[in-house]
Design a protein around this motif. Structure first.
Motif, PDB file in Angstrom:
ATOM      1  N   ALA A 184      45.247  42.571  33.209  1.00 37.69           N
ATOM      2  CA  ALA A 184      44.123  42.120  34.028  1.00 37.69           C
ATOM      3  C   ALA A 184      42.800  42.317  33.290  1.00 37.69           C
ATOM      4  CB  ALA A 184      44.110  42.868  35.355  1.00 37.69           C
TER       5      ALA A 184
ATOM      6  N   LYS B   3      42.271  39.701  30.592  1.00 37.06           N
ATOM      7  CA  LYS B   3      41.857  38.402  31.120  1.00 37.06           C
ATOM      8  C   LYS B   3      40.406  38.421  31.615  1.00 37.06           C
ATOM      9  CE  LYS B   3      45.103  37.802  34.163  1.00 37.06           C
ATOM     10  NZ  LYS B   3      45.936  37.232  35.218  1.00 37.06           N
TER      11      LYS B   3
ATOM     12  N   ASP C 281      39.467  40.290  34.305  1.00 40.12           N
ATOM     13  CA  ASP C 281      39.459  40.687  35.716  1.00 40.12           C
ATOM     14  C   ASP C 281      39.187  42.181  35.832  1.00 40.12           C
ATOM     15  OD1 ASP C 281      40.189  38.101  36.319  1.00 40.12           O
ATOM     16  OD2 ASP C 281      42.317  38.562  36.508  1.00 40.12           O
ATOM     17  N   GLU C 282      38.843  42.605  37.031  1.00 40.98           N
ATOM     18  CA  GLU C 282      38.737  44.048  37.275  1.00 40.98           C
ATOM     19  C   GLU C 282      39.834  44.438  38.242  1.00 40.98           C
ATOM     20  OE1 GLU C 282      35.457  44.879  40.771  1.00 40.98           O
ATOM     21  OE2 GLU C 282      34.789  44.879  38.714  1.00 40.98           O
TER      22      GLU C 282
END
Length: 90
Positions: free
Chosen positions: A35, A38, A40-41
């Protein structure tokens, strides 16, 4: 606590076998890493938030020679503890 101790603790508290606990812990780490990669968090309510931040390129100094050098821009993983975790630790 190191990774093996974490796996043992998860196996003991969850009733899973050691190999299943190892797979579970590895899976959690891989999912969080994927994640973040990518962009994201990962927000775990009550525990904390994993996120990436951008560091700008900058000029630093070589500690041995003292001459200036360029430091490339990079992504840095960060963890911010949640309120529940902070309160529990205090």
């Amino acid at each position: 606590m190191n990774k093996q101790e974490l796996i043992s603790a998860v196996a003991e508290t969850s009733g899973l076998s050691r190999s299943d606990a190892s797979k579970a812990v590895e899976s959690v780490f891989d999912t969080i890493t994927g994640a973040l990669k990518k962009g994201d968090e990962v927000r775990l309510v009550g525990f904390g938030t994993f996120a990436c931040s951008q560091r700008k390129a900058s000029t630093g100094r070589n500690p041995r020679t003292g001459e200036p050098m360029q430091i490339k821009a990079s992504k840095q993983p960060k963890f911010k503890a949640g309120k529940s975790l902070k309160d529990t630790v205090q």
